[in-house]
Design a protein around this motif. Structure first.
Motif, PDB file in Angstrom:
ATOM      1  N   UNK A  75      -1.127   8.863   8.470  1.00  0.00           N
ATOM      2  CA  UNK A  75      -0.431   7.885   7.633  1.00  0.00           C
ATOM      3  C   UNK A  75      -1.064   6.507   7.775  1.00  0.00           C
ATOM      4  N   UNK A  76      -1.388   6.122   9.019  1.00  0.00           N
ATOM      5  CA  UNK A  76      -2.003   4.821   9.270  1.00  0.00           C
ATOM      6  C   UNK A  76      -3.390   4.747   8.628  1.00  0.00           C
ATOM      7  N   UNK A  77      -4.168   5.802   8.766  1.00  0.00           N
ATOM      8  CA  UNK A  77      -5.506   5.816   8.174  1.00  0.00           C
ATOM      9  C   UNK A  77      -5.421   5.674   6.654  1.00  0.00           C
ATOM     10  N   UNK A  78      -4.461   6.364   6.040  1.00  0.00           N
ATOM     11  CA  UNK A  78      -4.286   6.264   4.582  1.00  0.00           C
ATOM     12  C   UNK A  78      -3.853   4.852   4.187  1.00  0.00           C
ATOM     13  N   UNK A  79      -2.956   4.248   4.984  1.00  0.00           N
ATOM     14  CA  UNK A  79      -2.517   2.888   4.698  1.00  0.00           C
ATOM     15  C   UNK A  79      -3.681   1.911   4.784  1.00  0.00           C
ATOM     16  N   UNK A  81      -6.847   2.559   4.463  1.00  0.00           N
ATOM     17  CA  UNK A  81      -7.794   2.818   3.376  1.00  0.00           C
ATOM     18  C   UNK A  81      -7.295   2.175   2.076  1.00  0.00           C
ATOM     19  N   UNK A  82      -5.985   2.147   1.877  1.00  0.00           N
ATOM     20  CA  UNK A  82      -5.406   1.546   0.672  1.00  0.00           C
ATOM     21  C   UNK A  82      -5.276   0.029   0.772  1.00  0.00           C
ATOM     22  N   UNK A  83      -5.399  -0.508   1.990  1.00  0.00           N
ATOM     23  CA  UNK A  83      -5.221  -1.946   2.218  1.00  0.00           C
ATOM     24  C   UNK A  83      -6.382  -2.487   3.053  1.00  0.00           C
ATOM     25  N   UNK A  84      -7.559  -2.622   2.452  1.00  0.00           N
ATOM     26  CA  UNK A  84      -8.736  -3.051   3.217  1.00  0.00           C
ATOM     27  C   UNK A  84      -8.565  -4.448   3.819  1.00  0.00           C
ATOM     28  N   UNK A  85      -7.735  -5.307   3.228  1.00  0.00           N
ATOM     29  CA  UNK A  85      -7.522  -6.628   3.791  1.00  0.00           C
ATOM     30  C   UNK A  85      -6.825  -6.540   5.158  1.00  0.00           C
ATOM     31  N   UNK A  86      -5.934  -5.594   5.328  1.00  0.00           N
ATOM     32  CA  UNK A  86      -5.284  -5.398   6.625  1.00  0.00           C
ATOM     33  C   UNK A  86      -6.307  -4.903   7.633  1.00  0.00           C
ATOM     34  N   UNK A  87      -7.143  -3.961   7.210  1.00  0.00           N
ATOM     35  CA  UNK A  87      -8.198  -3.457   8.093  1.00  0.00           C
ATOM     36  C   UNK A  87      -9.117  -4.603   8.524  1.00  0.00           C
ATOM     37  N   UNK A  88      -9.469  -5.490   7.607  1.00  0.00           N
ATOM     38  CA  UNK A  88     -10.338  -6.636   7.924  1.00  0.00           C
ATOM     39  C   UNK A  88      -9.656  -7.557   8.930  1.00  0.00           C
ATOM     40  N   UNK A  89      -8.346  -7.800   8.781  1.00  0.00           N
ATOM     41  CA  UNK A  89      -7.613  -8.640   9.744  1.00  0.00           C
ATOM     42  C   UNK A  89      -7.615  -8.033  11.133  1.00  0.00           C
TER      43      UNK A  89
END
Length: 95
Positions: A75-79, A81-89
């Motif tokens: 679920x986290x990986x999918x989230x 992937x759908x929210x690259x700005x969160x991944x960047x933060x």
């Protein structure tokens, strides 16, 4: 003294047998637990059915199908992937 009655959940689906105790004030009167009925459910039913109390009788309804839930990591990986700005933060905070 007690007798067996049949417990249903808030939506009427059969849960199992329970004991009803005799009233200490009224011999021969039994105190039914909430959602319990005296009428027994069908003796047997197919795996894809489930007894449900309609208010007057037991009816066999379709048993809900349980689907496999994704793991929290998936679920986290999918989230992410759908929210690259969160991944960047997150990556920014790790540096």
């Amino acid at each position: 003294m007690s007798k067996t009655v049949y417990q249903a959940d808030h939506s009427g689906h059969y849960l199992g047998p329970v004991e009803a105790d005799e009233s200490p004030l009224e011999p021969g009167v039994y105190l039914l637990p909430a959602g319990a009925v005296e009428a027994p459910p069908p003796g047997e039913w197919p795996d894809d059915k489930w007894p449900r109390w309609t208010g007057a009788a037991w009816a066999l309804v379709n048993r809900p199908q349980q689907t496999e839930q994704p793991s929290p990591a998936a679920k986290l990986a999918a989230f992410l992937a759908d929210n690259p700005d969160v991944q960047a933060l997150i990556e920014e905070q790790q540096q």
